[in-house]
Scaffold this motif. Structure first.
Motif, PDB file in Angstrom:
ATOM      1  N   UNK A 347       0.837  -1.199   0.000  1.00 60.11           N
ATOM      2  CA  UNK A 347       0.000   0.000   0.000  1.00 60.11           C
ATOM      3  C   UNK A 347       0.871   1.248   0.000  1.00 60.11           C
ATOM      4  N   UNK A 348       1.943   1.260   0.791  1.00 58.99           N
ATOM      5  CA  UNK A 348       2.824   2.424   0.850  1.00 58.99           C
ATOM      6  C   UNK A 348       3.608   2.597  -0.446  1.00 58.99           C
ATOM      7  N   UNK A 349       3.992   1.494  -1.087  1.00 57.59           N
ATOM      8  CA  UNK A 349       4.801   1.558  -2.297  1.00 57.59           C
ATOM      9  C   UNK A 349       3.954   1.873  -3.533  1.00 57.59           C
ATOM     10  N   UNK A 350       2.855   1.176  -3.695  1.00 59.24           N
ATOM     11  CA  UNK A 350       2.055   1.270  -4.920  1.00 59.24           C
ATOM     12  C   UNK A 350       0.960   2.319  -4.843  1.00 59.24           C
ATOM     13  N   UNK A 351       0.492   2.625  -3.645  1.00 60.30           N
ATOM     14  CA  UNK A 351      -0.669   3.486  -3.516  1.00 60.30           C
ATOM     15  C   UNK A 351      -1.945   2.664  -3.529  1.00 60.30           C
ATOM     16  N   UNK A 352      -3.020   3.243  -3.018  1.00 64.61           N
ATOM     17  CA  UNK A 352      -4.277   2.495  -2.848  1.00 64.61           C
ATOM     18  C   UNK A 352      -4.852   2.016  -4.176  1.00 64.61           C
ATOM     19  N   UNK A 355      -2.750  -0.732  -5.964  1.00 57.08           N
ATOM     20  CA  UNK A 355      -2.817  -2.008  -5.252  1.00 57.08           C
ATOM     21  C   UNK A 355      -4.162  -2.676  -5.486  1.00 57.08           C
ATOM     22  N   UNK A 356      -5.222  -1.875  -5.530  1.00 57.17           N
ATOM     23  CA  UNK A 356      -6.551  -2.442  -5.801  1.00 57.17           C
ATOM     24  C   UNK A 356      -6.587  -3.062  -7.196  1.00 57.17           C
ATOM     25  N   UNK A 357      -6.079  -2.353  -8.185  1.00 58.98           N
ATOM     26  CA  UNK A 357      -6.072  -2.871  -9.556  1.00 58.98           C
ATOM     27  C   UNK A 357      -5.191  -4.111  -9.669  1.00 58.98           C
ATOM     28  N   UNK A 358      -4.062  -4.114  -8.957  1.00 70.89           N
ATOM     29  CA  UNK A 358      -3.206  -5.297  -8.958  1.00 70.89           C
ATOM     30  C   UNK A 358      -3.950  -6.504  -8.386  1.00 70.89           C
ATOM     31  N   UNK A 359      -4.650  -6.301  -7.264  1.00 74.19           N
ATOM     32  CA  UNK A 359      -5.371  -7.402  -6.645  1.00 74.19           C
ATOM     33  C   UNK A 359      -6.437  -7.983  -7.557  1.00 74.19           C
ATOM     34  N   UNK A 409     -10.833   0.761   2.917  1.00 74.12           N
ATOM     35  CA  UNK A 409     -10.256   2.085   3.154  1.00 74.12           C
ATOM     36  C   UNK A 409     -10.995   3.139   2.345  1.00 74.12           C
ATOM     37  N   UNK A 410     -11.272   2.834   1.086  1.00 69.09           N
ATOM     38  CA  UNK A 410     -12.003   3.773   0.235  1.00 69.09           C
ATOM     39  C   UNK A 410     -13.412   4.026   0.767  1.00 69.09           C
TER      40      UNK A 410
END
Length: 486
Positions: A347-352, A355-359, A409-410
């Motif tokens: 989350x800190x590296x990629x941003x919210x 990370x959501x799109x990656x998941x 979180x969103x």
């Protein structure tokens, strides 16, 4: 409401989730309130354990009560109905519980929910007819307001520096409950038959062979009720003093000052907004992201064990029940390990948003692996290469679950104001519960049609699942890169 690009002062007006943009320097991480947060983790274990405990013995329970009249084909229908009833009744009530928690506080609603979980599981274990099972299951879902309230409390206990850590730990607790539930249900069902030296003389357990596995999570919920009542602190300012609603309190004569409501700001921004105020772009987008992930996830969970159990000649792997149970247990452990170890850092590296799109993107190879696994099994049986791909599928599913934490979180950040966090998470949970009630029926129907009529070579179901993933990715594109503020 738009992403905040200006600096904010640290005062009582600071929003729950701060903007990520234009920060002059990285803030030191605020320590989590571990004593309070650990109680939420315990509750998070109890929720899936209560839901999952019936899964191993539900088919045999349906056979035992005789509702199918010996027709084996109807067993899966009635088992699916029991599962869907939980989410359907939850969808009807979870918003109201979350909304109520904005007015009377989170703690009273949690206590009501724990009481409901305990009572409904005791009733389920004592049920001897299908309709008593239905009533118990509906009671379980209807009184289950905890899932939305726990997300609200998590948002209120954290800030922008430690929220990723908190949302990483919640899936770990959920995975623990998802693993313990089936183990308890599978090992303790029909104890008089399985452990005759210990329970063989118990006429009660012979009369109610499924009471013991139901009593374990029911007792755990009852003990949790005591702990929450004694030690959990309220995280929001109630708009109504619940003590004034009790009939015996109304008859007492007390000084006028004692009847004054708890101090709250006179500003409208500190009061729960009307329901219509939730139908705004941030809430809809955040809820859509959460619901789309839930739909993809429940479709995978529904098809996965059926695919493993289906004969190779019909498009599956032909695995036996113990093997399937082992895979599912390992899957829960893998997810439970991945979330606390990797979520916060990613989350800190990629941003919210990334990370959501990656998941969600992880779901595409998960779906694609189903026909590949069957093709390999047709060629050489269930050999080492098949197990490697099964392991890859399990790991990718852990990646998919990163999107759950980001969605939560969103949702919390999309709340119109601090006082409406409960209503916002409750609204999101309603839509998610609907997806979880509808998803199994859609996925199972597509799987059955694919196998029976051999549409697209028996792969129609995977095209449907891939379509769900693409729809989810379309919703995810709308998520902002910086959090909303209120």
């Amino acid at each position: 409401m738009s992403p905040d690009s200006t600096s904010q002062q640290l005062d009582e007006g600071t929003p729950l989730l701060h903007s990520e943009a234009n920060a002059p320097a990285k803030k030191p991480q605020t320590p989590l309130p571990w004593r309070q947060f650990s109680m939420l983790l315990v509750l998070q274990i109890a929720e899936p354990m209560t839901y999952q405990v019936i899964s191993p013995f539900a088919p045999q329970l349906i056979r035992d009560i005789g509702i199918t009249h010996g027709e084996e084909a109807f067993v899966s229908f009635y088992v699916g109905l029991l599962h869907s009833l939980f989410f359907a009744t939850e969808a009807l009530t979870v918003f109201h519980w979350s909304r109520l928690s904005d007015y009377i506080g989170r703690k009273p609603v949690l206590l009501i929910g724990l009481f409901g979980l305990s009572l409904s599981m005791f009733c389920f274990g004592l049920s001897k007819t299908f309709w008593s099972l239905v009533i118990s299951r509906c009671l379980n879902g209807a009184l289950n307001g905890n899932i939305g309230v726990m997300k609200s409390m998590t948002a209120e206990m954290t800030d922008s520096t430690n929220m990723a850590l908190a949302w990483a730990l919640l899936p770990f607790a959920w995975s623990c409950g998802s693993t313990l539930g089936p183990l308890i249900g599978g090992e303790l069902a029909r104890p008089a038959d399985r452990f005759p030296n210990i329970f063989g003389n118990s006429e009660f357990l012979k009369e109610y062979p499924y009471f013991l596995p139901c009593a374990v999570p029911a007792t755990a919920s009852a003990l949790s009720w005591i702990v929450i009542f004694l030690y959990l602190k309220e995280t929001t300012t109630p708009q109504i003093d619940i003590r004034k609603m009790l009939p015996w309190r109304k008859r007492k004569t007390v000084p006028l000052a004692a009847l004054e409501p708890l101090p709250v700001s006179s500003s409208i921004s500190d009061k729960p907004v009307p329901i219509r105020a939730l139908f705004v772009r941030p809430v809809i987008i955040a809820t859509g992201s959460y619901a789309s992930v839930a739909l993809v996830d429940i479709a995978f969970h529904t098809v996965q064990p059926v695919f493993y159990a289906t004969p190779i000649s019909l498009g599956g792997l032909g695995l036996d029940t113990p093997t399937i149970g082992t895979i599912l247990a390992i899957q829960g452990v893998v997810n439970g390990v991945m979330q606390p170890l990797a979520f916060s850092r990613l989350h800190d590296i990629m941003g919210a948003k990334n990370l959501w799109l990656f998941g969600v993107t992880c779901a595409l190879p998960i779906v694609a692996l189903f026909p590949v696994l069957n093709a390999l099994a047709r060629l050489s049986g269930v050999d080492q290469s098949v197990w490697y791909l099964v392991a890859l599928q399990v790991i990718l599913w852990g990646g998919l679950n990163f999107a759950y934490g980001v969605s939560c979180i969103y949702v919390a950040a999309a709340s119109p104001n601090r006082a409406s966090v409960g209503a916002t998470t409750g609204f999101a949970q309603v839509i998610v519960s609907i997806m979880r009630a509808v998803g199994p029926a859609v996925a199972n129907s597509a799987f059955s049609i694919s196998i029976e009529r051999q549409y697209l070579g028996g792969n129609l179901v995977y095209c449907v699942m891939a379509g769900m993933v693409w729809v989810a990715m379309g919703v995810g594109v709308l998520l902002p890169r910086t959090m909303w503020t209120y």
